[in-house]
Design an enzyme around this catalytic site. Structure first.
Site, PDB file in Angstrom:
ATOM      1  N   ALA A   4       0.810  -1.225   0.000  1.00 51.24           N
ATOM      2  CA  ALA A   4       0.000   0.000   0.000  1.00 51.24           C
ATOM      3  C   ALA A   4       0.841   1.271   0.000  1.00 51.24           C
ATOM      4  CB  ALA A   4      -0.946  -0.007   1.191  1.00 51.24           C
TER       5      ALA A   4
ATOM      6  N   ASN B 150      16.195  -6.220  10.308  1.00 53.20           N
ATOM      7  CA  ASN B 150      14.858  -6.749  10.022  1.00 53.20           C
ATOM      8  C   ASN B 150      14.596  -6.735   8.516  1.00 53.20           C
ATOM      9  OD1 ASN B 150      12.159  -7.452  10.078  1.00 53.20           O
ATOM     10  ND2 ASN B 150      11.465  -5.383  10.614  1.00 53.20           N
TER      11      ASN B 150
ATOM     12  N   ASN C  22      13.257 -27.369 -46.374  1.00 51.56           N
ATOM     13  CA  ASN C  22      14.308 -26.377 -46.543  1.00 51.56           C
ATOM     14  C   ASN C  22      13.666 -25.058 -46.945  1.00 51.56           C
ATOM     15  OD1 ASN C  22      17.441 -26.084 -46.863  1.00 51.56           O
ATOM     16  ND2 ASN C  22      16.447 -24.899 -48.480  1.00 51.56           N
TER      17      ASN C  22
ATOM     18  N   TYR D 165      11.202 -14.298 -42.504  1.00 53.42           N
ATOM     19  CA  TYR D 165      10.185 -14.106 -41.479  1.00 53.42           C
ATOM     20  C   TYR D 165       9.160 -15.226 -41.616  1.00 53.42           C
ATOM     21  CZ  TYR D 165       6.068 -12.724 -38.998  1.00 53.42           C
ATOM     22  OH  TYR D 165       4.985 -12.754 -38.160  1.00 53.42           O
TER      23      TYR D 165
ATOM     24  N   ARG E 247      10.111   7.372  -4.916  1.00 57.20           N
ATOM     25  CA  ARG E 247      11.503   7.369  -5.370  1.00 57.20           C
ATOM     26  C   ARG E 247      11.719   6.666  -6.720  1.00 57.20           C
ATOM     27  NH1 ARG E 247      14.476   5.198  -0.202  1.00 57.20           N
ATOM     28  NH2 ARG E 247      12.346   4.606   0.310  1.00 57.20           N
TER      29      ARG E 247
ATOM     30  N   ASN F 164       1.580 -13.117 -43.589  1.00 53.90           N
ATOM     31  CA  ASN F 164       0.541 -13.692 -42.721  1.00 53.90           C
ATOM     32  C   ASN F 164      -0.538 -12.689 -42.327  1.00 53.90           C
ATOM     33  OD1 ASN F 164       2.498 -12.291 -41.231  1.00 53.90           O
ATOM     34  ND2 ASN F 164       1.986 -13.395 -39.360  1.00 53.90           N
TER      35      ASN F 164
HETATM   36  C1  UD1 Z   1      10.283  -1.606   7.387  1.00 58.03           C
HETATM   37  C2  UD1 Z   1      10.462  -2.105   8.816  1.00 58.03           C
HETATM   38  C3  UD1 Z   1      11.951  -2.185   9.141  1.00 58.03           C
HETATM   39  C4  UD1 Z   1      12.660  -3.076   8.130  1.00 58.03           C
HETATM   40  C5  UD1 Z   1      12.403  -2.597   6.698  1.00 58.03           C
HETATM   41  C6  UD1 Z   1      12.918  -3.621   5.719  1.00 58.03           C
HETATM   42  C7  UD1 Z   1       8.511  -1.312  10.036  1.00 58.03           C
HETATM   43  C8  UD1 Z   1       7.977  -0.318  10.997  1.00 58.03           C
HETATM   44  N1  UD1 Z   1       9.784  -1.205   9.716  1.00 58.03           N
HETATM   45  O1  UD1 Z   1      10.743  -0.262   7.330  1.00 58.03           O
HETATM   46  O2  UD1 Z   1      12.148  -2.689  10.453  1.00 58.03           O
HETATM   47  O3  UD1 Z   1      14.044  -3.114   8.397  1.00 58.03           O
HETATM   48  O4  UD1 Z   1      10.996  -2.452   6.461  1.00 58.03           O
HETATM   49  O5  UD1 Z   1      12.794  -3.147   4.402  1.00 58.03           O
HETATM   50  O6  UD1 Z   1       7.772  -2.171   9.615  1.00 58.03           O
HETATM   51  N2  UD1 Z   1       3.280  -0.383   3.686  1.00 58.03           N
HETATM   52  C9  UD1 Z   1       1.903  -0.484   3.656  1.00 58.03           C
HETATM   53  N3  UD1 Z   1       1.149   0.363   4.392  1.00 58.03           N
HETATM   54  C10 UD1 Z   1       1.693   1.305   5.208  1.00 58.03           C
HETATM   55  C11 UD1 Z   1       3.111   1.409   5.238  1.00 58.03           C
HETATM   56  C12 UD1 Z   1       3.862   0.540   4.491  1.00 58.03           C
HETATM   57  O7  UD1 Z   1       1.365  -1.334   2.921  1.00 58.03           O
HETATM   58  O8  UD1 Z   1       0.921   2.035   5.858  1.00 58.03           O
HETATM   59  C13 UD1 Z   1       4.089  -1.313   2.895  1.00 58.03           C
HETATM   60  C14 UD1 Z   1       4.984  -0.639   1.877  1.00 58.03           C
HETATM   61  O9  UD1 Z   1       4.331  -0.560   0.622  1.00 58.03           O
HETATM   62  C15 UD1 Z   1       6.169  -1.587   1.815  1.00 58.03           C
HETATM   63  C16 UD1 Z   1       6.226  -2.189   3.216  1.00 58.03           C
HETATM   64  O10 UD1 Z   1       4.955  -1.998   3.778  1.00 58.03           O
HETATM   65  O11 UD1 Z   1       5.952  -2.640   0.882  1.00 58.03           O
HETATM   66  C17 UD1 Z   1       7.318  -1.569   4.082  1.00 58.03           C
HETATM   67  O12 UD1 Z   1       7.030  -0.223   4.329  1.00 58.03           O
HETATM   68  P1  UD1 Z   1       8.159   0.886   4.408  1.00 58.03           P
HETATM   69  O13 UD1 Z   1       7.520   2.173   4.747  1.00 58.03           O
HETATM   70  O14 UD1 Z   1       9.017   0.815   3.215  1.00 58.03           O
HETATM   71  O15 UD1 Z   1       8.976   0.391   5.704  1.00 58.03           O
HETATM   72  P2  UD1 Z   1      10.460   0.741   6.066  1.00 58.03           P
HETATM   73  O16 UD1 Z   1      10.515   2.111   6.626  1.00 58.03           O
HETATM   74  O17 UD1 Z   1      11.354   0.411   4.950  1.00 58.03           O
END
Ligand code: UD1
Ligand code: CA
Length: 461
Positions: free
Chosen positions: A19, A177, A367, A356, A24, A376
């Site tokens: 979501a 993580n 051949n 082609y 970026r 075609n």
């Molecule tokens: C998160 C982890 C972090 C980990 C890292 C790995 C948390 C709080 N932190 O941080 O510990 O090391 O990922 O990449 O979880 N998303 C939603 N809804 C939201 C927010 C995010 O669906 O409200 C989805 C994003 O699309 C993405 C994923 O969750 O696919 C991770 O969200 P992101 O905001 O990128 O987390 P990080 O700050 O990278």
């Protein structure tokens, strides 16, 4: 308390978080729909879940990501809408309603992390079944930067601290993580409901689940993965890095299986490329999705193949383009500057140069001469060309489809063939040649006389 006995688990589910906004990437298209190895990141993660034995997959999508919504549907995922996006913990809560009375184990996956291996995810589920209540996939890195840190004590996981909330001592921890976390549905949702947003980002962090469950007396553990698997894609640079990592993995896999790659770094594969041992591949060959290559085939340099089935002991290229639906049977050949689409090339048949072939069925031992084109398409519809066994197609033939060339038929060079040709017949589809004796000499002489005259008159030639 320890979980020494294997629990009876009522299935596995996964929640894919997709979501987030993807600013970026600088892209109209949602980040998770960008492809690695010809497959969208979302599909990679869905496949990952399925190959780890997950039956039920919920994809959490933002209202604005309509393209993700459609793709998730096409992938057979259930969809939970998260609006607004209040953090990863909140996203997991949004999926709860879709899991109804599911009481098995549930893993949370991020849709922007495409390279995790099924075997690694399986280890997370196994840890859950055998020795903990919540398992988190972690990885060690020398550049932990903004990743959450996994804080362990006596081999158990105590909590996850986000980089923004971490003390200097916690920041020095190198175990990070990955984002993948699994627990029983009961534990996961009971904990996620208690997550608060009193932190640096004002978000509901999924990572808080670990500490909440531990305080309930449950056991948390980290399952270690390779740093390369965890690569999260946030930018085009990350996407290129993920592609390179994927290609490197495929190249070594094929070489380990007995495939010769003349210049591995110049050969590109797709997620589903299948190549048998004893195949040789020259430099600068690209495999789009849907290719299979049987043993003994040689693919010469500079070929582009997509949706192609390459039979045993075939020869392809150099500079051949095989488009979807190309099927090269055993011992057949497609040489330089040959394009083939949606066609079967029978056993031992040869299309050696500059042709082609589209929407055709070519029998065995045919051949096809240089410059042969199947016409075609009439601007509205595509039509088929059928060529019987042992036919000889003279060079520079235009085969105007729909058309059937009988077995053993012989087509004279340069024909525009519009009528079916019976078995063993000769077909000539060109104007009859006329030779005019002495004409060329008379022409040259006349031209010479004319230019001499002009010179005498002082005119320009
Ligand atoms: C998160 C982890 C972090 C980990 C890292 C790995 C948390 C709080 N932190 O941080 O510990 O090391 O990922 O990449 O979880 N998303 C939603 N809804 C939201 C927010 C995010 O669906 O409200 C989805 C994003 O699309 C993405 C994923 O969750 O696919 C991770 O969200 P992101 O905001 O990128 O987390 P990080 O700050 O990278
Ligand atoms: Ca991220």
């Amino acid at each position: 308390m320890s979980k020494t006995t294997r629990r009876v688990v009522a299935g596995r589910a996964a929640i894919i978080l997709a979501a987030g906004k993807s600013t970026r990437m600088q892209s109209e298209k949602s980040k998770v729909l960008h492809a690695v190895g010809g497959l969208t990141m979302l599909a990679w993660v869905a496949n990952l879940a399925r190959s780890a034995g997950v039956e039920k997959i919920i994809c959490v999508v933002g209202e604005a990501n309509e393209d993700v919504l459609r793709s998730a549907e096409n992938l057979g995922l259930e969809i939970a809408v998260q609006e607004p996006q209040l953090g990863t913990g909140h996203a997991v809560q949004c999926a709860q309603a879709y899991l109804g009375d599911f009481n098995g184990d549930v893993a949370v996956l991020y849709a922007d992390t495409p390279l995790i291996r099924a075997e690694t995810l399986s280890r997370v589920f196994c840890a859950l079944e055998q020795d903990c209540h919540v398992a988190v996939m972690g990885f060690k890195t020398d550049t932990p930067a903004a990743y959450g840190r996994l804080i362990e004590q006596d081999g158990k996981l105590v909590k996850i601290v986000e980089a923004k909330e971490a003390s200097p001592a916690e920041l020095s921890v190198k175990l990070c993580n990955s984002g993948v976390m699994a627990a029983s549905a009961a534990d996961m949702f009971s904990a996620v409901a208690r997550v608060k947003n009193s932190n640096a980002k004002g978000e509901y962090y999924l990572t808080d689940v670990v500490e909440i469950l531990r305080k309930d007396g449950k056991i948390a553990k980290a399952v270690h993965a390779d740093e390369a698997e965890i690569l999260g894609v946030n930018s085009r640079r990350d996407l290129a890095q993920a592609e390179q990592a994927f290609q490197a993995h495929m190249r070594s896999k094929f070489m380990d299986n007995g495939v010769t790659l003349r210049d591995p770094d110049s050969i590109y594969f797709s997620w589903d490329t299948e190549i048998e041992p004893e195949v040789e591949i020259g430099a600068n060959v690209v495999f789009g999705p849907g290719c299979f290559v049987a043993c003994g085939a040689v693919i010469h340099p500079f070929c582009h193949l997509e949706g192609a089935t390459i039979g045993k002991n075939t020869q392809i290229g150099p500079f051949a383009r095989l488009r979807p639906g190309s099927h090269m049977c055993e011992n057949s050949k497609a040489g330089n500057f040959v394009e083939i689409k949606k066609s079967v090339i029978g056993k031992g048949s040869k299309i050696n140069h500059l042709s082609y072939i589209g929407d055709a069925e070519i029998g065995e031992g045919v051949n096809v001469g240089a410059g042969t084109i199947t016409c075609n398409y009439d601007g509205y519809a595509k039509h088929k060309t059928i060529i019987g066994d042992g036919a000889f197609i003279g060079t520079n033939s235009s085969l105007v489809a729909p058309l059937t060339i009988g077995a053993g038929a012989y087509l004279g060079s340069g024909g525009v063939i519009t009528e079916n040709v019976p078995d063993d017949a000769l077909a000539l589809g060109r104007a009859k040649q006329a030779n005019k004796e002495g004409w060329a000499k008379r022409y040259r002489d006349a031209q010479d006389r004319r230019s001499k005259k002009r010179k005498l008159a002082g005119g320009k030639t």
